[in-house]
Write an enzyme that holds these catalytic residues in place. Structure first.
Site, short mmCIF file in Angstrom:
data_model
loop_
_atom_site.label_atom_id
_atom_site.label_comp_id
_atom_site.label_asym_id
_atom_site.label_seq_id
_atom_site.Cartn_x
_atom_site.Cartn_y
_atom_site.Cartn_z
N ARG A 232 0.85 -1.18 0.00
CA ARG A 232 0.00 0.00 0.00
C ARG A 232 0.89 1.24 0.00
O ARG A 232 1.93 1.27 0.67
CB ARG A 232 -0.93 0.02 1.24
CG ARG A 232 -2.10 -0.94 1.15
CD ARG A 232 -3.11 -0.47 0.10
NE ARG A 232 -4.23 -1.38 -0.04
CZ ARG A 232 -4.29 -2.36 -0.93
NH1 ARG A 232 -3.28 -2.58 -1.74
NH2 ARG A 232 -5.35 -3.13 -1.02
N GLU A 261 -3.56 7.56 -4.93
CA GLU A 261 -3.77 7.10 -6.31
C GLU A 261 -5.01 7.75 -6.93
O GLU A 261 -6.00 7.95 -6.23
CB GLU A 261 -3.92 5.58 -6.30
CG GLU A 261 -2.64 4.88 -5.86
CD GLU A 261 -2.79 3.36 -5.81
OE1 GLU A 261 -3.87 2.85 -6.20
OE2 GLU A 261 -1.84 2.69 -5.39
N HIS A 279 -0.53 0.54 -10.37
CA HIS A 279 -1.24 -0.41 -9.50
C HIS A 279 -1.80 -1.58 -10.32
O HIS A 279 -3.00 -1.84 -10.36
CB HIS A 279 -2.37 0.28 -8.74
CG HIS A 279 -2.78 -0.46 -7.50
ND1 HIS A 279 -3.28 0.18 -6.39
CD2 HIS A 279 -2.77 -1.79 -7.18
CE1 HIS A 279 -3.57 -0.72 -5.45
NE2 HIS A 279 -3.26 -1.92 -5.92
#
Length: 313
Positions: A232, A261, A279
């Site tokens: 994360r 993000e 991601h």
């Protein structure tokens, strides 16, 4: 399954998952409601459950409006899901563990290779036509190096297994040593960083791990060390990372996740020592299909047996 079972769709879902669920349930897109609080108050108790993604999470006001039922999460991360509120309102929460372990671990090793061997920069060198007039600089070897893993859970263990093909020495940091594994346990994160050539972050997110990878940890990793994060974004102090990259305090970074993000700190862009992915560690056709099916299986299990299959943890 009763096609009239109503579920709250907390945020946008992958198209395949949304199509799959629409064959079995009636989905209501909560994120499209202009007055979310008013909608939840007006329709409290009318939804049998909800479906979300790790990036959307699930807050206490949603759990309060369900008052029993289920929230199925597409993703293994649950730091954005208020589990205390879920317990308070007797809502079961499911995630999608295990089915993504291999692809995330593959991506972690891809980032190790890409950062150390400068594969992305080398590709740019060729694509830009510079090879004929300028040799590409030497990079760093991966085989035989020291791999430090922050969080030896399911994904961390899969990363460690892959390292055997590269003859790497492995140590790990976590809340406690695991008796069943042969890798060395290091209770001091700074000591692990000083020892490691590659420090791979594979722990869970949340308040307990926020900025675990601090400026002092990066300082300990040192100018020959590489950082890889497939966990994360919140686990890394991004300001400290930007500074470490700018001042050559670490050799490089391979990143798949970020604190805000899809925003990426400008200091991590346009730098050949940083490999930045959007991601995508779990974004393969095979893993996506398995995750979508596990969401559906958890919902089906809840509505037929009263219990989900894969709770968080």
């Amino acid at each position: 399954m009763d096609t009239q079972t109503h579920l709250l769709q907390i945020g946008p879902l992958p198209p395949g998952l949304e199509q799959l669920l629409q064959t079995q349930y009636r989905l209501h897109p909560l994120w499209k409601e202009a007055d979310r609080a008013g909608f939840l108050a007006e329709h409290a108790g009318q939804f049998a459950g909800g479906v979300t993604m790790s990036r959307h999470g699930c807050s206490a006001d949603i759990f309060a409006s369900l008052k029993g039922g289920v929230v199925a999460c597409f993703g293994v991360g649950y730091d954005g899901i208020d589990l205390n509120a879920a317990a308070q309102y007797d809502v079961q929460v499911s995630t999608t563990p295990n089915v993504l372990n291999d692809c995330v671990a593959d991506c972690a090793f891809g980032l190790i290779l890409a950062t150390a061997r400068q594969l992305v920069a080398a590709d740019r060198h060729v694509q830009a036509g510079r090879w004929a007039s300028q040799a590409f600089p030497l990079a760093s070897r991966v085989s035989g190096k020291r791999l430090g893993i922050v969080g030896l859970g399911r994904i961390g263990a899969a990363i460690a297994r892959r390292s055997s093909g590269f003859d790497m020495d492995v140590r790990y940091y976590g809340r406690h040593p695991q008796a069943e594994v042969a890798y060395g346990y290091e209770p001091d994160l700074h000591a692990l960083a000083r020892w490691a050539d590659f420090l791979v972050v594979a722990c869970r997110g949340g308040a307990d791990t926020r900025h675990l990878i601090s400026g002092s940890v990066l300082e300990a990793l040192g100018p020959q060390g590489f950082l890889v994060n497939i966990a994360r974004g919140s686990v890394i102090d991004e300001d400290a990372l930007v500074e470490a990259i700018a001042k050559n305090r670490i050799a490089g970074a391979g990143l798949d996740v970020y604190a805000q993000e899809p925003q990426v700190p400008p200091g991590l862009l346009n730098n050949d020592r940083v490999v930045a992915l959007p991601h995508i560690a779990a974004s393969t056709r095979e893993t996506r299909a398995a995750m979508e099916q596990l969401v559906a299986d958890n919902l089906h299990s809840f509505f037929t047996t009263g219990r989900i299959i894969t709770p968080p943890g």
